[in-house]
Design an enzyme around this catalytic site. Sequence first.
Site, PDB file in Angstrom:
ATOM      1  CE  LYS A 170      68.632 -74.770  27.452  1.00 31.75           C
ATOM      2  NZ  LYS A 170      67.566 -73.806  27.715  1.00 31.75           N
TER       3      LYS A 170
ATOM      4  NE  ARG B 131      66.723 -71.076  21.415  1.00 33.44           N
ATOM      5  CZ  ARG B 131      67.937 -71.591  21.635  1.00 33.44           C
ATOM      6  NH1 ARG B 131      68.070 -72.702  22.331  1.00 33.44           N
ATOM      7  NH2 ARG B 131      69.013 -70.995  21.148  1.00 33.44           N
TER       8      ARG B 131
HETATM    9  N1  PMM Z   1      68.255 -71.617  25.756  1.00 30.89           N
HETATM   10  C1  PMM Z   1      69.429 -71.258  25.200  1.00 30.89           C
HETATM   11  C2  PMM Z   1      69.494 -70.151  24.333  1.00 30.89           C
HETATM   12  N2  PMM Z   1      68.393 -69.449  24.018  1.00 30.89           N
HETATM   13  N3  PMM Z   1      66.065 -69.094  24.224  1.00 30.89           N
HETATM   14  C3  PMM Z   1      64.893 -69.428  24.768  1.00 30.89           C
HETATM   15  N4  PMM Z   1      63.777 -68.723  24.446  1.00 30.89           N
HETATM   16  N5  PMM Z   1      64.765 -70.471  25.628  1.00 30.89           N
HETATM   17  C4  PMM Z   1      65.832 -71.230  25.990  1.00 30.89           C
HETATM   18  O1  PMM Z   1      65.650 -72.166  26.814  1.00 30.89           O
HETATM   19  C5  PMM Z   1      67.119 -70.899  25.457  1.00 30.89           C
HETATM   20  C6  PMM Z   1      67.185 -69.807  24.559  1.00 30.89           C
HETATM   21  C7  PMM Z   1      70.678 -72.048  25.505  1.00 30.89           C
HETATM   22  O2  PMM Z   1      70.802 -73.178  24.692  1.00 30.89           O
HETATM   23  P1  PMM Z   1      71.727 -73.280  23.316  1.00 30.89           P
HETATM   24  O3  PMM Z   1      73.131 -72.920  23.695  1.00 30.89           O
HETATM   25  O4  PMM Z   1      71.560 -74.659  22.842  1.00 30.89           O
HETATM   26  O5  PMM Z   1      71.211 -72.299  22.310  1.00 30.89           O
END
Ligand code: PMM
Length: 297
Positions: free
Chosen positions: A239, A275
Site C-alpha cells: 500500500k 493479506r
Molecule cells: N485491501 C485491498 C483489497 N482487499 N481485503 C482486506 N480484508 N483487507 C485489505 O486491507 C484489503 C482487502 C486493496 O489492496 P489490493 O488492490 O492490493 O488488493
Amino acid sequence: MTDVGAAFSRRRRPDDSADDVRVTYESLPHGRTLIMGVLNVTTDSFSDGGRWLRAEAAIAHGLELAAAGADIIDVGGESTRPGARRIAVAEEQSRVVPVIQELARRGLAVSVDTMNASTAEAAIGAGAVLVNDVSGGLSDAQMAETIIRLDAPFIVSHWRGPSDTMNSRATYGNVVAEAGAELEYRVAELVVRGMNPDRMLVDPGLGFSKNSAHNWAILGHLDRFTRIGLPVIVGASRKRFLGELVAEGAPMEDRDFVSAVTAALAAQHGAWAVRVHDVETTKAALAVAGKWKEGAR
Ligand code: PMM
C-alpha cells in the site's frame, strides 16, 4: 512433479482425489499467523493490475501462491484502489468464479474479495470458505442477509465509503478510537441481525478512508482491534503508505520487503492473518515472528 504439484499432494491423503478434498474455515491451521495470498483477477488493481486477468493465468498464480506458503488464496475481481470505478456484477463473477472453482477443487482454502452479495453467494457455491468484504457488508444491502443465510465466514472491514470518495472521508479526531468503535459497532449490528460471531473476523481496513498517519496509528494500536475479540486480518501489503518508505517511483515489488516486515510486526501484535502479495518473503518474516514468540515462552 512440479513444486506446485508436490505442494498440493502434501495437502491430501494419498488415496484422495482432488474432488474429495474439503477445506473449511475451521480446518485452517491454528497457533500461528496465517498468510492470505492476494489474487487480483482485475485489469486495474493498483499493484498487479491486468497480469492475471485470464482465468488460466490466475489459477496458475493461485497455485504458485499456495506452493509458496499461502494458507488462503484471496480472489478478487474488482479493484478497490482509490478512485477505482465499479464493474458490473456479471463481469466480476465471470472473472472470479472459474478461478475459485478450480483452486477449491484442488483443495485450497479460497476467500472471495467482493462487496456484492450475489458474487459472495456464487463464490461460496464454487467452494470459497470465506467472504472478504472490504465494506463490511455496507456496500450491498443484501450482503448481511446472504452471509447469515449461508452461515458463511465473513471478514468485516472498517469502511466509510466507496473508493471514489473514500479519501475525502479520511477525517478523524482519533483514528484508533473512532475506527475501532465504528468497527465494533458494525460487528454488533451484524450479530444482532443474526450473523454467527464464531464465523466473523475483523480488519481495520488500512488505506480505506485512511491516510498514512492513520494507517500507522492503527498498526501502532492494533490491540484496539484484537480487543474486539475476533480474528484480525491486516492488509498492508504494497500500500501507498509503505511505498513512502522505498525509493520514489520504484516498482511495486520494491515494497515487498517493507510489507513483509510489517506483516511480522502485525503477527507480533496478534494478527490472525496478513493479506499479502509476496508470500515467500512474508513466510520468512513470519517464521522470525514465530521463533521470537517461541523464545518468549
Ligand atoms: N485491501 C485491498 C483489497 N482487499 N481485503 C482486506 N480484508 N483487507 C485489505 O486491507 C484489503 C482487502 C486493496 O489492496 P489490493 O488492490 O492490493 O488488493
